[in-house]
Design an enzyme around this catalytic site. Structure first.
Site, PDB file in Angstrom:
ATOM      1  CG  ASP A 153      20.348 135.042   2.378  1.00 18.00           C
ATOM      2  OD1 ASP A 153      19.210 134.910   1.896  1.00 18.00           O
ATOM      3  OD2 ASP A 153      21.085 134.081   2.665  1.00 18.00           O
TER       4      ASP A 153
ATOM      5  CE  LYS B  51      15.375 131.997   5.105  1.00 19.29           C
ATOM      6  NZ  LYS B  51      15.845 130.588   5.148  1.00 19.29           N
TER       7      LYS B  51
ATOM      8  CG  MET C 152      23.237 133.063  12.981  1.00 19.01           C
ATOM      9  SD  MET C 152      22.535 131.886  11.787  1.00 19.01           S
ATOM     10  CE  MET C 152      23.538 130.415  12.133  1.00 19.01           C
TER      11      MET C 152
END
Length: 256
Positions: free
Chosen positions: A36, A58, A173
């Site tokens: 990631d 991402k 996030m």
């Protein structure tokens, strides 16, 4: 040809030294390493020179690979008999979609192993000198996904549940939704003067911390263009950073 095995491995919160010994072993043995965006680049150096490295990073607005494509890659390589390591930032089961990947592997009869990692929800506040619990201050903490649109109809977040002053809130996030998050908390009874902190690139040497209150932290963040990746901490424990701060001593917090 027999089926291979997949390791769903947590890489830890950022600093490559915070990966577990087991996690490091899964990097070294991988024939295919799918990693990631927030995985420390130094960890990739432990991979075999013959290993295939696949970037699956991402961003909120841009996914290199969709989750369905990642699932397919795990299955494809495992069915070819390969040892696959799916390397994720933090812990694979804390907003890492590791559970979804495990279900897909199970449905295909593929052997897999979960290798927990140190979650940023606890480690990043610790590196900012903020304990998520503290006797007499906070006896509980909750970890919330902050990327969901808090104002949409049918939101799954029960903001009234998080209005208790004796609980620390860790929001991952969530910088993009910070005004909405703070607004919802205050609307449901969390006092505007509740201490709050934003910790960016936590556990890295370039870690930055912005302090404020629930009422002003969104404005402060906008003023300095505070960006992801960052952890939001809300609660009285934030005030303890003045006594407990230990990482990067002498490096000031972000000022505006």
């Amino acid at each position: 040809m027999g089926k291979g095995k997949v390791y769903l491995t947590g890489a830890g919160p950022g600093d490559p030294k915070l990966i577990t010994l087991k996690g490091l072993e899964t990097i070294k043995c991988a024939e295919v390493l799918i990693y990631d965006r927030l995985v420390a680049p130094d960890l990739l150096e432990y991979a075999s020179p013959d290993a295939e490295l696949v970037y699956a990073g991402k961003l909120p607005e841009n996914h290199t690979l969709r989750q369905e494509e990642i699932n397919q890659l795990l299955v494809l390589h495992a069915l070819q008999g390969k040892t696959v390591t799916r390397l994720k930032g933090g812990d694979p089961f804390v907003f890492g979609r590791g559970g979804e990947e495990a279900v897909v592997l199970a449905e295909h009869g593929i052997e897999y192993e979960i290798v927990p990692g140190v979650t940023s929800a606890v480690a990043v506040p610790a590196y900012a000198g903020i304990p998520v619990t503290y006797r007499g201050v906070a006896s509980a903490f909750s970890v919330i996904a902050g990327f969901e649109n808090c104002d949409k109809p049918g939101t799954s977040i029960d903001w009234a549940r998080y209005a208790s002053p004796g609980e620390t809130l860790i929001i991952l996030m969530g910088i993009g939704n910070l005004p909405s998050i703070t607004g919802n908390l205050m609307a449901h009874g969390r006092p505007a003067d509740t201490p709050a902190a934003l910790v960016r690139w936590g556990t890295y040497t370039h870690q930055e911390t912005l302090f404020g209150t629930l009422g002003d932290i969104a404005g402060k963040a906008a003023a300095v263009q505070f960006q992801n990746p960052a952890v939001i901490v809300v609660g009285e424990v934030v005030n303890l950073h003045e006594k407990i701060a230990w990482f990067q001593k002498g490096v000031p917090a972000v000022q505006i």
